[in-house]
Design a protein around this motif. Structure first.
Motif, PDB file in Angstrom:
ATOM      1  N   TYR A 235       7.149 -13.215   3.908  1.00 22.46           N
ATOM      2  CA  TYR A 235       8.449 -12.938   3.296  1.00 22.46           C
ATOM      3  C   TYR A 235       8.578 -11.485   2.848  1.00 22.46           C
ATOM      4  O   TYR A 235       9.642 -11.086   2.385  1.00 22.46           O
ATOM      5  N   GLY A 236       7.518 -10.740   2.983  1.00 25.49           N
ATOM      6  CA  GLY A 236       7.584  -9.329   2.634  1.00 25.49           C
ATOM      7  C   GLY A 236       6.287  -8.640   2.994  1.00 25.49           C
ATOM      8  O   GLY A 236       5.232  -9.273   3.081  1.00 25.49           O
ATOM      9  N   HIS A 237       6.388  -7.340   3.233  1.00 24.18           N
ATOM     10  CA  HIS A 237       5.205  -6.523   3.520  1.00 24.18           C
ATOM     11  C   HIS A 237       5.252  -5.303   2.628  1.00 24.18           C
ATOM     12  O   HIS A 237       6.306  -4.697   2.434  1.00 24.18           O
ATOM     13  N   LEU A 238       4.106  -4.929   2.090  1.00 24.15           N
ATOM     14  CA  LEU A 238       4.040  -3.822   1.139  1.00 24.15           C
ATOM     15  C   LEU A 238       3.010  -2.800   1.602  1.00 24.15           C
ATOM     16  O   LEU A 238       1.871  -3.141   1.911  1.00 24.15           O
ATOM     17  N   VAL A 239       3.434  -1.542   1.647  1.00 23.50           N
ATOM     18  CA  VAL A 239       2.549  -0.415   1.954  1.00 23.50           C
ATOM     19  C   VAL A 239       2.511   0.487   0.726  1.00 23.50           C
ATOM     20  O   VAL A 239       3.544   0.743   0.106  1.00 23.50           O
ATOM     21  N   ALA A 240       1.334   0.966   0.370  1.00 24.06           N
ATOM     22  CA  ALA A 240       1.190   1.923  -0.726  1.00 24.06           C
ATOM     23  C   ALA A 240       0.518   3.178  -0.201  1.00 24.06           C
ATOM     24  O   ALA A 240      -0.458   3.100   0.542  1.00 24.06           O
ATOM     25  N   LEU A 241       1.035   4.345  -0.589  1.00 18.94           N
ATOM     26  CA  LEU A 241       0.456   5.636  -0.230  1.00 18.94           C
ATOM     27  C   LEU A 241       0.190   6.425  -1.497  1.00 18.94           C
ATOM     28  O   LEU A 241       1.028   6.471  -2.402  1.00 18.94           O
ATOM     29  N   ARG A 242      -0.974   7.065  -1.547  1.00 21.53           N
ATOM     30  CA  ARG A 242      -1.338   7.870  -2.700  1.00 21.53           C
ATOM     31  C   ARG A 242      -0.791   9.286  -2.539  1.00 21.53           C
ATOM     32  O   ARG A 242      -0.983   9.913  -1.494  1.00 21.53           O
ATOM     33  N   SER A 243      -0.125   9.775  -3.565  1.00 16.97           N
ATOM     34  CA  SER A 243       0.420  11.122  -3.528  1.00 16.97           C
ATOM     35  C   SER A 243      -0.711  12.145  -3.416  1.00 16.97           C
ATOM     36  O   SER A 243      -1.758  12.012  -4.040  1.00 16.97           O
ATOM     37  N   GLY A 244      -0.490  13.149  -2.600  1.00 18.68           N
ATOM     38  CA  GLY A 244      -1.483  14.202  -2.432  1.00 18.68           C
ATOM     39  C   GLY A 244      -2.170  14.129  -1.086  1.00 18.68           C
ATOM     40  O   GLY A 244      -1.992  15.009  -0.242  1.00 18.68           O
ATOM     41  N   ASP A 245      -2.939  13.037  -0.852  1.00 24.62           N
ATOM     42  CA  ASP A 245      -3.655  12.930   0.418  1.00 24.62           C
ATOM     43  C   ASP A 245      -3.135  11.809   1.307  1.00 24.62           C
ATOM     44  O   ASP A 245      -3.596  11.643   2.429  1.00 24.62           O
ATOM     45  N   LEU A 246      -2.179  11.016   0.822  1.00 24.86           N
ATOM     46  CA  LEU A 246      -1.600   9.890   1.562  1.00 24.86           C
ATOM     47  C   LEU A 246      -2.654   8.834   1.923  1.00 24.86           C
ATOM     48  O   LEU A 246      -2.595   8.226   2.997  1.00 24.86           O
ATOM     49  N   PRO A 275      -7.636   2.785  -5.111  1.00 29.81           N
ATOM     50  CA  PRO A 275      -8.975   3.343  -5.323  1.00 29.81           C
ATOM     51  C   PRO A 275      -9.102   4.264  -6.524  1.00 29.81           C
ATOM     52  O   PRO A 275     -10.225   4.537  -6.956  1.00 29.81           O
ATOM     53  N   SER A 276      -7.977   4.764  -7.074  1.00 33.43           N
ATOM     54  CA  SER A 276      -8.117   5.782  -8.112  1.00 33.43           C
ATOM     55  C   SER A 276      -6.877   5.850  -8.982  1.00 33.43           C
ATOM     56  O   SER A 276      -5.812   5.331  -8.629  1.00 33.43           O
ATOM     57  N   VAL A 277      -7.026   6.517 -10.130  1.00 33.42           N
ATOM     58  CA  VAL A 277      -5.874   6.900 -10.931  1.00 33.42           C
ATOM     59  C   VAL A 277      -5.019   7.864 -10.109  1.00 33.42           C
ATOM     60  O   VAL A 277      -5.540   8.661  -9.333  1.00 33.42           O
ATOM     61  N   GLY A 278      -3.709   7.769 -10.247  1.00 37.53           N
ATOM     62  CA  GLY A 278      -2.845   8.691  -9.527  1.00 37.53           C
ATOM     63  C   GLY A 278      -1.468   8.113  -9.328  1.00 37.53           C
ATOM     64  O   GLY A 278      -1.160   7.002  -9.777  1.00 37.53           O
ATOM     65  N   THR A 279      -0.625   8.873  -8.641  1.00 36.80           N
ATOM     66  CA  THR A 279       0.738   8.449  -8.340  1.00 36.80           C
ATOM     67  C   THR A 279       0.783   7.881  -6.935  1.00 36.80           C
ATOM     68  O   THR A 279       0.252   8.478  -5.987  1.00 36.80           O
ATOM     69  N   TYR A 280       1.437   6.737  -6.802  1.00 37.38           N
ATOM     70  CA  TYR A 280       1.548   6.046  -5.526  1.00 37.38           C
ATOM     71  C   TYR A 280       3.016   5.786  -5.208  1.00 37.38           C
ATOM     72  O   TYR A 280       3.840   5.617  -6.105  1.00 37.38           O
ATOM     73  N   ARG A 281       3.316   5.731  -3.936  1.00 42.11           N
ATOM     74  CA  ARG A 281       4.642   5.336  -3.473  1.00 42.11           C
ATOM     75  C   ARG A 281       4.508   3.987  -2.790  1.00 42.11           C
ATOM     76  O   ARG A 281       3.656   3.797  -1.905  1.00 42.11           O
ATOM     77  N   LEU A 282       5.323   3.006  -3.230  1.00 41.61           N
ATOM     78  CA  LEU A 282       5.307   1.664  -2.666  1.00 41.61           C
ATOM     79  C   LEU A 282       6.524   1.474  -1.776  1.00 41.61           C
ATOM     80  O   LEU A 282       7.641   1.864  -2.154  1.00 41.61           O
ATOM     81  N   TYR A 283       6.324   0.828  -0.624  1.00 35.30           N
ATOM     82  CA  TYR A 283       7.394   0.557   0.320  1.00 35.30           C
ATOM     83  C   TYR A 283       7.377  -0.941   0.634  1.00 35.30           C
ATOM     84  O   TYR A 283       6.435  -1.447   1.248  1.00 35.30           O
TER      85      TYR A 283
END
Length: 324
Positions: A235-246, A275-283
């Motif tokens: 019913y849904g798919h989620l991708v997360a990318l870490r800001s800086g190194d993706l 994996p770490s503290v930081g800013t992530y973008r969720l899609y």
């Protein structure tokens, strides 16, 4: 140093090593239904790499796993785009292969959520997200019409599982759209993202190094959506990318359509581990009334909770940028 002194120092070194490993391996706080098992079942961050039966896989390795998508080559498999430069705003017949340990394109894959390969493309400022599904020919070459909408540096990711490899993994490579590159500012953290006539509310927080529960609730015109449609067997798919190194994390929801317990909305629950503290973008990709839409969020892992206001820009998109 005499022999007994050497042996004593060696034993102390081993004790310190194992004590450190125990600290690193300790995950604070319980998670539902065994967090480690749920994470293994739903997360695809490619950290350990494919297990080829020769000690190159993830199990039992002492080195810390590398987050998915940061490597163009892993476990003997290499992502090989035919070109890495595309004219911005122009549809291009983009082609690539995944080459195996023998240097030849892989031609046989295990199906992952209804597809043999999932392709993610995003600009390095984390805008212009696309979730695509190319087709492959008998020679192992994947092709898809691809448009990089604006000038800039992009990253492509491939979720794959060659036949005979025990686990799926993610490879990444850089693409370039030449021109006057003006990076977009990363949107501020919010808990409600708007896309078309839909609002998606995010509840939960990402905690580095442990399994985190995220719940996304879908509403249309202020009313909960209770008839989400299956998309790629979920019913849904989620991708997360870490800001800086993706660094890339691909997760799937708890439950699946037809399992007798998972409802088609309004809530979709995910279990993810960053994996770490930081800013992530969720899609978040979800399908309703025959159309796939993407809601986007900025989340700070290990930081304060996101504010309650809705997104005012960059909150999501409809079918534009998708090839499902």
């Amino acid at each position: 140093m005499n022999t007994s002194t050497k042996l004593g120092a060696y034993a102390l070194g081993l004790a310190a090593l194992f004590a450190g490993a125990a600290v690193v391996g300790d995950v604070a706080g319980p998670a539902p239904e065994k967090a480690s098992e749920r994470t293994a079942a739903h997360n695809t961050h490619g950290g350990a790499g494919p297990d080829d039966g020769a000690g190159h896989g993830g199990g039992g390795q002492t080195a810390a796993p590398v987050p998915g998508g940061l490597q163009v080559s892993q476990g003997g498999y290499t992502l090989a785009p035919k070109t890495v430069t595309l004219e911005p705003g122009k549809k291009t017949d983009f082609a690539f292969s995944v080459n195996g340990p023998d240097g030849r394109p892989v031609t046989r894959y295990t199906t992952i959520h209804g597809k043999q390969l999932h392709l993610i493309v995003v600009r390095r400022d984390m805008s212009g997200f696309q979730h695509l599904h190319p087709v492959v020919n008998g020679a192992g070459v994947w092709t898809i019409p691809l448009t990089l909408p604006d000038p800039g540096a992009y990253r492509m990711f491939t979720d794959v599982q060659p036949e005979g490899v025990k686990e799926q993994f993610t490879l990444g490579a850089d693409l370039t759209a030449p021109g006057d590159h003006r990076p977009a500012d990363l949107p501020e953290p919010v808990q409600v993202a708007k896309v078309d006539d839909y609002e998606v509310r995010l509840a939960g927080a990402l905690q580095p190094g442990r399994t985190s529960r995220l719940t996304l609730s879908v509403a249309k015109d202020g009313e909960p959506v209770t008839d989400l449609e299956p998309y790629l067997e979920a019913y849904g798919h989620l991708v997360a990318l870490r800001s800086g190194d993706l660094a890339y994390l691909h997760v799937h929801p708890d439950g699946e359509p037809g399992d007798g317990r998972t409802r088609p909305g309004p809530e979709i629950t995910f279990y993810a581990e960053v994996p770490s503290v930081g800013t992530y973008r969720l899609y978040l990709d979800f399908q309703h009334e025959g159309k796939v839409r993407t809601a986007e969020f900025t989340v700070v892992a290990g930081g304060a909770s996101a504010p309650q206001q809705p997104a005012t820009g960059g909150g999501g998109h409809g079918d534009d940028g998708h090839a499902h």
